[in-house]
Design an enzyme around this catalytic site. Structure first.
Site, PDB file in Angstrom:
ATOM      1  N   CYS A   1      17.030   5.994  28.722  1.00  0.00           N
ATOM      2  CA  CYS A   1      17.950   5.772  29.852  1.00  0.00           C
ATOM      3  C   CYS A   1      18.139   6.971  30.774  1.00  0.00           C
ATOM      4  O   CYS A   1      18.382   6.792  31.961  1.00  0.00           O
ATOM      5  CB  CYS A   1      19.287   5.239  29.355  1.00  0.00           C
ATOM      6  SG  CYS A   1      20.019   6.144  28.000  1.00  0.00           S
TER       7      CYS A   1
ATOM      8  N   LYS B   1      25.630   1.532  16.972  1.00  0.00           N
ATOM      9  CA  LYS B   1      26.103   2.052  18.258  1.00  0.00           C
ATOM     10  C   LYS B   1      26.663   0.892  19.065  1.00  0.00           C
ATOM     11  O   LYS B   1      25.982  -0.100  19.302  1.00  0.00           O
ATOM     12  CB  LYS B   1      24.947   2.723  18.997  1.00  0.00           C
ATOM     13  CG  LYS B   1      25.329   3.266  20.364  1.00  0.00           C
ATOM     14  CD  LYS B   1      24.178   4.048  20.980  1.00  0.00           C
ATOM     15  CE  LYS B   1      24.496   4.509  22.380  1.00  0.00           C
ATOM     16  NZ  LYS B   1      23.398   5.297  22.952  1.00  0.00           N
TER      17      LYS B   1
ATOM     18  N   LYS C   1      28.762   5.188  16.111  1.00  0.00           N
ATOM     19  CA  LYS C   1      29.141   5.728  17.411  1.00  0.00           C
ATOM     20  C   LYS C   1      29.769   4.632  18.261  1.00  0.00           C
ATOM     21  O   LYS C   1      29.208   3.542  18.316  1.00  0.00           O
ATOM     22  CB  LYS C   1      27.881   6.269  18.094  1.00  0.00           C
ATOM     23  CG  LYS C   1      28.064   6.772  19.498  1.00  0.00           C
ATOM     24  CD  LYS C   1      26.727   7.081  20.112  1.00  0.00           C
ATOM     25  CE  LYS C   1      26.954   7.447  21.562  1.00  0.00           C
ATOM     26  NZ  LYS C   1      25.710   7.661  22.264  1.00  0.00           N
TER      27      LYS C   1
ATOM     28  N   SER D   1      31.895  11.373  24.389  1.00  0.00           N
ATOM     29  CA  SER D   1      32.406  12.062  25.580  1.00  0.00           C
ATOM     30  C   SER D   1      33.801  11.584  25.995  1.00  0.00           C
ATOM     31  O   SER D   1      34.659  12.406  26.340  1.00  0.00           O
ATOM     32  CB  SER D   1      31.420  11.876  26.733  1.00  0.00           C
ATOM     33  OG  SER D   1      31.196  10.502  26.993  1.00  0.00           O
TER      34      SER D   1
HETATM   35  C1  PBG Z   1      21.893   7.338  25.383  1.00  0.00           C
HETATM   36  C2  PBG Z   1      23.112   7.996  24.876  1.00  0.00           C
HETATM   37  C3  PBG Z   1      24.425   7.792  25.323  1.00  0.00           C
HETATM   38  C4  PBG Z   1      25.229   8.638  24.577  1.00  0.00           C
HETATM   39  C5  PBG Z   1      24.407   9.318  23.703  1.00  0.00           C
HETATM   40  N1  PBG Z   1      23.105   8.894  23.886  1.00  0.00           N
HETATM   41  C6  PBG Z   1      24.939   6.964  26.428  1.00  0.00           C
HETATM   42  C7  PBG Z   1      24.796   5.504  26.372  1.00  0.00           C
HETATM   43  O1  PBG Z   1      24.353   4.920  25.396  1.00  0.00           O
HETATM   44  O2  PBG Z   1      25.127   4.912  27.393  1.00  0.00           O
HETATM   45  C8  PBG Z   1      26.720   8.765  24.721  1.00  0.00           C
HETATM   46  C9  PBG Z   1      27.289  10.023  24.165  1.00  0.00           C
HETATM   47  C10 PBG Z   1      28.675  10.310  24.635  1.00  0.00           C
HETATM   48  O3  PBG Z   1      29.349   9.502  25.306  1.00  0.00           O
HETATM   49  O4  PBG Z   1      29.147  11.396  24.298  1.00  0.00           O
HETATM   50  N2  PBG Z   1      20.819   8.217  25.456  1.00  0.00           N
HETATM   51 ZN    ZN Z   2      19.760   4.795  26.156  1.00  0.00          ZN
END
Ligand code: PBG
Ligand code: ZN
Length: 352
Positions: free
Chosen positions: A148, A222, A275, A302
Protein backbone atom coordinates in the site's frame (compact mmCIF):
# COMPACT_ATOMS: atom_id res chain seq x y z
CA UNK A 1 -11.11 -3.05 72.98
CA UNK A 2 -9.08 -4.81 70.29
CA UNK A 3 -12.20 -6.25 68.70
CA UNK A 4 -13.94 -2.90 68.75
CA UNK A 5 -11.23 -0.99 66.92
CA UNK A 6 -10.92 -3.68 64.26
CA UNK A 7 -14.57 -4.08 63.47
CA UNK A 8 -16.25 -0.83 64.47
CA UNK A 9 -13.97 2.14 64.09
CA UNK A 10 -15.48 4.61 66.55
CA UNK A 11 -14.71 7.47 64.14
CA UNK A 12 -17.00 5.95 61.51
CA UNK A 13 -19.82 5.50 63.96
CA UNK A 14 -19.40 9.09 65.01
CA UNK A 15 -19.46 10.35 61.42
CA UNK A 16 -22.63 8.40 60.72
CA UNK A 17 -24.20 9.75 63.86
CA UNK A 18 -24.79 6.21 65.06
CA UNK A 19 -24.84 5.39 68.69
CA UNK A 20 -21.50 3.92 69.78
CA UNK A 21 -21.48 0.12 69.74
CA UNK A 22 -19.39 -1.79 72.18
CA UNK A 23 -19.49 -5.13 70.39
CA UNK A 24 -21.35 -6.95 67.65
CA UNK A 25 -21.13 -8.84 64.39
CA UNK A 26 -17.99 -8.53 62.28
CA UNK A 27 -18.92 -6.50 59.15
CA UNK A 28 -16.06 -7.90 57.09
CA UNK A 29 -14.21 -11.26 57.23
CA UNK A 30 -11.09 -9.68 58.57
CA UNK A 31 -8.85 -12.74 58.03
CA UNK A 32 -8.80 -11.99 54.28
CA UNK A 33 -7.42 -8.57 53.41
CA UNK A 34 -5.80 -8.18 49.95
CA UNK A 35 -4.59 -4.72 50.92
CA UNK A 36 -1.90 -6.33 53.11
CA UNK A 37 0.13 -7.04 49.95
CA UNK A 38 -0.22 -3.46 48.71
CA UNK A 39 1.05 -1.81 51.90
CA UNK A 40 4.63 -0.98 50.83
CA UNK A 41 6.40 -0.46 47.54
CA UNK A 42 8.59 -3.51 48.16
CA UNK A 43 5.58 -5.74 48.84
CA UNK A 44 3.91 -4.48 45.67
CA UNK A 45 7.07 -5.18 43.70
CA UNK A 46 7.21 -8.72 45.12
CA UNK A 47 3.72 -9.60 43.96
CA UNK A 48 3.75 -7.78 40.61
CA UNK A 49 2.55 -10.13 37.88
CA UNK A 50 3.55 -8.21 34.76
CA UNK A 51 6.97 -6.65 34.33
CA UNK A 52 7.40 -4.24 31.45
CA UNK A 53 10.97 -3.89 30.10
CA UNK A 54 12.58 -2.13 27.10
CA UNK A 55 13.22 -5.62 25.69
CA UNK A 56 9.48 -5.92 25.09
CA UNK A 57 9.43 -3.17 22.48
CA UNK A 58 9.79 -2.85 18.72
CA UNK A 59 10.26 0.72 17.53
CA UNK A 60 8.56 1.63 14.20
CA UNK A 61 10.59 3.94 11.94
CA UNK A 62 9.45 5.78 8.80
CA UNK A 63 12.15 6.21 6.19
CA UNK A 64 12.17 8.37 3.07
CA UNK A 65 14.56 9.48 0.34
CA UNK A 66 16.77 12.53 0.69
CA UNK A 67 19.64 13.66 2.87
CA UNK A 68 19.62 14.91 6.43
CA UNK A 69 15.84 14.64 6.66
CA UNK A 70 14.05 14.50 10.00
CA UNK A 71 10.57 15.59 9.13
CA UNK A 72 8.00 15.82 11.91
CA UNK A 73 4.75 13.88 11.49
CA UNK A 74 2.01 16.29 12.55
CA UNK A 75 -0.50 13.69 13.74
CA UNK A 76 2.16 11.73 15.66
CA UNK A 77 3.97 14.28 17.86
CA UNK A 78 7.52 13.13 18.58
CA UNK A 79 7.69 10.86 15.50
CA UNK A 80 9.58 11.69 12.31
CA UNK A 81 10.32 10.59 8.78
CA UNK A 82 14.06 10.01 8.49
CA UNK A 83 16.42 9.85 5.56
CA UNK A 84 18.81 6.89 5.51
CA UNK A 85 21.87 8.92 6.59
CA UNK A 86 20.07 9.76 9.85
CA UNK A 87 19.42 6.12 10.72
CA UNK A 88 22.75 4.96 12.18
CA UNK A 89 22.54 7.49 15.01
CA UNK A 90 18.91 6.62 15.65
CA UNK A 91 19.70 2.89 15.63
CA UNK A 92 22.46 3.38 18.19
CA UNK A 93 20.05 5.32 20.41
CA UNK A 94 17.44 2.56 20.16
CA UNK A 95 20.00 -0.13 21.02
CA UNK A 96 21.49 1.82 23.91
CA UNK A 97 18.04 2.22 25.45
CA UNK A 98 17.72 -1.58 25.50
CA UNK A 99 15.11 -1.79 22.76
CA UNK A 100 16.10 -4.85 20.69
CA UNK A 101 14.27 -4.24 17.42
CA UNK A 102 13.02 -1.73 14.87
CA UNK A 103 10.48 -2.11 12.07
CA UNK A 104 10.81 -0.06 8.89
CA UNK A 105 8.11 1.56 6.80
CA UNK A 106 9.27 3.09 3.54
CA UNK A 107 8.01 6.05 1.57
CA UNK A 108 9.14 5.46 -2.02
CA UNK A 109 10.29 8.09 -4.51
CA UNK A 110 7.59 7.08 -6.96
CA UNK A 111 4.40 5.09 -6.89
CA UNK A 112 2.99 2.87 -9.64
CA UNK A 113 0.30 0.18 -9.95
CA UNK A 114 2.66 -2.60 -8.80
CA UNK A 115 4.92 -0.72 -6.42
CA UNK A 116 8.23 -1.49 -8.13
CA UNK A 117 10.46 0.21 -5.56
CA UNK A 118 9.12 -2.25 -2.99
CA UNK A 119 11.41 -4.97 -4.33
CA UNK A 120 14.22 -2.88 -5.84
CA UNK A 121 17.76 -3.48 -4.55
CA UNK A 122 18.18 0.24 -3.94
CA UNK A 123 14.63 0.74 -2.62
CA UNK A 124 14.27 2.95 0.41
CA UNK A 125 13.72 0.11 2.90
CA UNK A 126 16.57 -1.94 1.41
CA UNK A 127 18.90 1.04 1.90
CA UNK A 128 17.63 1.55 5.45
CA UNK A 129 18.18 -2.09 6.36
CA UNK A 130 21.77 -2.04 5.08
CA UNK A 131 22.57 1.24 6.86
CA UNK A 132 21.25 0.03 10.20
CA UNK A 133 22.77 -3.45 9.95
CA UNK A 134 26.14 -1.80 9.23
CA UNK A 135 25.83 0.57 12.16
CA UNK A 136 24.37 -1.79 14.80
CA UNK A 137 24.59 -5.39 13.59
CA UNK A 138 22.99 -6.78 16.76
CA UNK A 139 19.81 -4.74 16.40
CA UNK A 140 16.93 -6.88 15.10
CA UNK A 141 15.74 -5.35 11.85
CA UNK A 142 12.17 -6.07 10.82
CA UNK A 143 10.54 -4.87 7.61
CA UNK A 144 6.87 -4.30 6.88
CA UNK A 145 5.89 -6.22 3.76
CA UNK A 146 2.87 -4.79 1.98
CA UNK A 147 2.05 -2.95 -1.22
CA UNK A 148 0.00 0.00 0.00
CA UNK A 149 2.80 2.52 0.56
CA UNK A 150 4.21 1.75 -2.90
CA UNK A 151 1.16 1.50 -5.13
CA UNK A 152 -0.33 4.60 -6.76
CA UNK A 153 -3.83 3.39 -5.88
CA UNK A 154 -2.80 2.86 -2.24
CA UNK A 155 -4.20 -0.65 -1.99
CA UNK A 156 -2.47 -3.62 -0.35
CA UNK A 157 -2.59 -5.74 -3.50
CA UNK A 158 -2.60 -5.71 -7.26
CA UNK A 159 -5.96 -4.67 -8.69
CA UNK A 160 -8.03 -5.99 -11.55
CA UNK A 161 -9.62 -3.42 -13.91
CA UNK A 162 -12.71 -3.28 -11.70
CA UNK A 163 -10.58 -2.37 -8.70
CA UNK A 164 -10.75 -5.73 -6.92
CA UNK A 165 -7.65 -7.06 -5.19
CA UNK A 166 -5.99 -9.97 -7.01
CA UNK A 167 -5.04 -12.08 -4.00
CA UNK A 168 -2.89 -14.79 -5.57
CA UNK A 169 -1.09 -12.49 -8.00
CA UNK A 170 -0.27 -10.25 -5.04
CA UNK A 171 1.40 -13.19 -3.27
CA UNK A 172 4.11 -13.26 -5.95
CA UNK A 173 4.88 -9.59 -5.31
CA UNK A 174 4.92 -10.06 -1.54
CA UNK A 175 7.34 -12.97 -1.95
CA UNK A 176 9.66 -10.81 -4.08
CA UNK A 177 9.52 -7.98 -1.54
CA UNK A 178 10.34 -10.32 1.33
CA UNK A 179 13.28 -11.86 -0.52
CA UNK A 180 14.55 -8.39 -1.44
CA UNK A 181 14.38 -7.29 2.22
CA UNK A 182 16.13 -10.50 3.29
CA UNK A 183 18.87 -9.91 0.73
CA UNK A 184 19.40 -6.42 2.20
CA UNK A 185 19.88 -8.04 5.62
CA UNK A 186 16.49 -8.04 7.34
CA UNK A 187 16.23 -10.47 10.27
CA UNK A 188 12.45 -10.64 10.21
CA UNK A 189 9.85 -9.82 7.57
CA UNK A 190 6.38 -8.75 8.66
CA UNK A 191 3.64 -9.16 6.05
CA UNK A 192 0.82 -6.74 6.93
CA UNK A 193 -1.53 -7.00 3.97
CA UNK A 194 -3.92 -9.73 5.19
CA UNK A 195 -3.72 -11.58 1.87
CA UNK A 196 -4.78 -15.23 2.14
CA UNK A 197 -1.73 -17.48 1.90
CA UNK A 198 0.83 -14.69 2.36
CA UNK A 199 2.85 -16.48 5.04
CA UNK A 200 3.17 -19.71 3.06
CA UNK A 201 4.14 -17.83 -0.11
CA UNK A 202 6.80 -15.79 1.68
CA UNK A 203 8.17 -18.81 3.58
CA UNK A 204 8.55 -20.78 0.36
CA UNK A 205 10.24 -17.89 -1.45
CA UNK A 206 12.65 -17.16 1.40
CA UNK A 207 13.63 -20.81 1.72
CA UNK A 208 13.99 -21.14 -2.03
CA UNK A 209 16.44 -18.22 -2.11
CA UNK A 210 18.56 -19.45 0.78
CA UNK A 211 16.98 -17.30 3.51
CA UNK A 212 15.64 -20.02 5.75
CA UNK A 213 17.16 -18.10 8.69
CA UNK A 214 14.86 -15.11 8.14
CA UNK A 215 11.78 -15.21 10.38
CA UNK A 216 8.21 -14.19 9.59
CA UNK A 217 6.22 -12.01 11.96
CA UNK A 218 2.74 -12.25 10.55
CA UNK A 219 0.19 -9.51 11.05
CA UNK A 220 -2.08 -12.51 11.47
CA UNK A 221 -5.00 -10.70 13.03
CA UNK A 222 -5.29 -7.21 11.61
CA UNK A 223 -8.56 -5.33 11.82
CA UNK A 224 -10.02 -2.72 9.47
CA UNK A 225 -9.45 0.07 11.97
CA UNK A 226 -9.90 3.81 12.14
CA UNK A 227 -6.89 3.90 14.45
CA UNK A 228 -4.49 3.72 11.48
CA UNK A 229 -5.36 7.28 10.45
CA UNK A 230 -2.15 9.03 11.56
CA UNK A 231 0.01 6.26 10.07
CA UNK A 232 -1.60 6.67 6.67
CA UNK A 233 -0.66 10.34 6.73
CA UNK A 234 2.87 9.52 7.89
CA UNK A 235 3.46 6.81 5.30
CA UNK A 236 1.27 8.25 2.54
CA UNK A 237 -0.45 4.88 2.37
CA UNK A 238 -4.15 5.73 2.29
CA UNK A 239 -6.20 4.02 -0.42
CA UNK A 240 -7.18 6.46 -3.21
CA UNK A 241 -10.67 4.91 -3.32
CA UNK A 242 -12.58 2.40 -1.28
CA UNK A 243 -11.26 0.91 1.93
CA UNK A 244 -9.51 -2.19 3.27
CA UNK A 245 -12.49 -4.13 4.55
CA UNK A 246 -12.24 -6.78 1.82
CA UNK A 247 -9.04 -8.06 3.48
CA UNK A 248 -8.64 -6.56 6.96
CA UNK A 249 -10.91 -8.05 9.61
CA UNK A 250 -14.25 -6.81 10.86
CA UNK A 251 -13.73 -5.29 14.35
CA UNK A 252 -16.74 -7.27 15.55
CA UNK A 253 -15.08 -10.67 15.10
CA UNK A 254 -12.96 -12.77 17.43
CA UNK A 255 -13.61 -16.39 16.41
CA UNK A 256 -12.36 -15.39 12.99
CA UNK A 257 -9.19 -14.09 14.64
CA UNK A 258 -8.47 -17.59 15.94
CA UNK A 259 -9.02 -18.97 12.47
CA UNK A 260 -6.60 -16.44 10.93
CA UNK A 261 -4.00 -17.18 13.59
CA UNK A 262 -4.35 -20.95 13.09
CA UNK A 263 -3.77 -20.58 9.35
CA UNK A 264 -0.62 -18.53 9.86
CA UNK A 265 0.72 -21.02 12.39
CA UNK A 266 0.13 -23.78 9.86
CA UNK A 267 1.80 -21.75 7.11
CA UNK A 268 4.96 -21.38 9.19
CA UNK A 269 4.72 -18.01 10.91
CA UNK A 270 7.38 -17.52 13.61
CA UNK A 271 5.50 -14.75 15.42
CA UNK A 272 1.84 -13.82 15.46
CA UNK A 273 0.53 -10.29 15.76
CA UNK A 274 -2.74 -8.70 16.77
CA UNK A 275 -3.37 -5.16 15.56
CA UNK A 276 -4.52 -2.67 16.85
CA UNK A 277 -4.01 -3.37 20.54
CA UNK A 278 -6.29 -1.35 22.80
CA UNK A 279 -9.72 -2.03 21.38
CA UNK A 280 -8.62 -5.67 20.94
CA UNK A 281 -7.19 -6.71 24.30
CA UNK A 282 -9.66 -9.60 24.42
CA UNK A 283 -8.38 -10.78 21.04
CA UNK A 284 -4.79 -10.64 22.32
CA UNK A 285 -5.83 -12.72 25.33
CA UNK A 286 -7.67 -15.28 23.22
CA UNK A 287 -4.86 -15.68 20.67
CA UNK A 288 -2.30 -15.94 23.48
CA UNK A 289 -4.31 -18.70 25.17
CA UNK A 290 -4.94 -20.65 21.99
CA UNK A 291 -1.41 -20.41 20.52
CA UNK A 292 0.99 -20.27 23.48
CA UNK A 293 3.74 -21.89 21.43
CA UNK A 294 4.39 -18.75 19.36
CA UNK A 295 5.57 -15.36 20.58
CA UNK A 296 2.70 -12.91 20.25
CA UNK A 297 3.19 -9.29 19.23
CA UNK A 298 0.62 -6.52 19.58
CA UNK A 299 0.72 -3.31 17.55
CA UNK A 300 -0.01 -0.24 19.66
CA UNK A 301 -0.93 1.70 16.52
CA UNK A 302 -0.59 5.31 15.43
CA UNK A 303 -4.08 6.42 16.51
CA UNK A 304 -3.56 4.94 19.97
CA UNK A 305 -0.31 6.88 20.23
CA UNK A 306 -1.90 10.09 18.95
CA UNK A 307 -4.73 9.94 21.51
CA UNK A 308 -2.37 9.84 24.47
CA UNK A 309 -0.06 12.48 22.98
CA UNK A 310 -2.98 14.83 22.37
CA UNK A 311 -4.42 14.40 25.85
CA UNK A 312 -0.98 14.82 27.43
CA UNK A 313 -0.27 17.95 25.38
CA UNK A 314 -3.49 19.44 26.73
CA UNK A 315 -2.51 18.61 30.28
CA UNK A 316 -5.46 16.22 30.56
CA UNK A 317 -3.45 13.11 31.34
CA UNK A 318 -0.12 12.37 33.01
CA UNK A 319 1.71 11.06 29.97
CA UNK A 320 4.31 8.91 31.65
CA UNK A 321 1.73 7.25 33.85
CA UNK A 322 -0.77 6.46 31.13
CA UNK A 323 1.84 5.31 28.61
CA UNK A 324 3.35 2.82 31.04
CA UNK A 325 -0.11 1.76 32.22
CA UNK A 326 -1.23 1.22 28.61
CA UNK A 327 1.84 -0.80 27.65
CA UNK A 328 1.56 -2.87 30.84
CA UNK A 329 -2.07 -3.57 29.99
CA UNK A 330 -1.17 -4.82 26.52
CA UNK A 331 1.47 -7.12 28.00
CA UNK A 332 -0.86 -8.31 30.78
CA UNK A 333 -3.46 -9.20 28.15
CA UNK A 334 -0.97 -11.69 26.69
CA UNK A 335 1.37 -9.88 24.30
CA UNK A 336 5.03 -10.85 24.57
CA UNK A 337 6.17 -8.01 22.32
CA UNK A 338 4.72 -4.56 21.66
CA UNK A 339 5.25 -2.50 18.53
CA UNK A 340 4.94 1.04 19.84
CA UNK A 341 5.86 4.61 18.93
CA UNK A 342 6.28 5.16 22.69
CA UNK A 343 9.20 2.70 22.72
CA UNK A 344 12.05 5.16 23.22
CA UNK A 345 10.35 7.34 25.84
CA UNK A 346 8.99 4.32 27.68
CA UNK A 347 12.39 2.60 27.64
CA UNK A 348 14.03 5.72 29.05
CA UNK A 349 11.46 5.84 31.88
CA UNK A 350 11.87 2.14 32.63
CA UNK A 351 15.66 2.52 32.70
CA UNK A 352 15.57 5.31 35.32
C1 PBG B 1 0.20 -1.29 6.02
C2 PBG B 1 0.29 -0.92 7.45
C3 PBG B 1 -0.57 -0.05 8.14
C4 PBG B 1 -0.09 0.02 9.43
C5 PBG B 1 1.02 -0.80 9.51
N1 PBG B 1 1.22 -1.39 8.28
C6 PBG B 1 -1.70 0.77 7.65
C7 PBG B 1 -2.89 0.11 7.12
O1 PBG B 1 -3.05 -1.10 7.15
O2 PBG B 1 -3.72 0.86 6.61
C8 PBG B 1 -0.70 0.85 10.54
C9 PBG B 1 0.22 1.12 11.68
C10 PBG B 1 -0.24 2.23 12.56
O3 PBG B 1 -1.36 2.77 12.45
O4 PBG B 1 0.53 2.57 13.45
N2 PBG B 1 1.46 -1.38 5.43
ZN1 ZN C 1 -1.14 -2.57 3.16
Amino acid sequence: MTVDTLTHPPAVDALLGAPPRSSGATPYPSAIRPRRLRRTAALRRMVRETELTPADFIYPIFVQHGRDVRQAIASMPGQYRYSVDRLPALARQVWELGVPAVIFFGIPAQKDPVGLENFADDGIVQQAVRAVKDAVPELVVITDVCLCEYTDHGHCGLLDPAGNILNDETLDILARVAVSHARAGADVVAPSGMMDGMVAAIRAALDGEGFSRVAIMSYAVKYASGYYGPFREAAEGAPRFGDRSSHQMDPANVREALREAALDVAEGADFLMVKPALAYLDVIARVHERFPQLPLAAYNVSGEYAMLKAAAANGWLDERRVVLETLTGIKRAGADIILTYHALEAAAWLNE
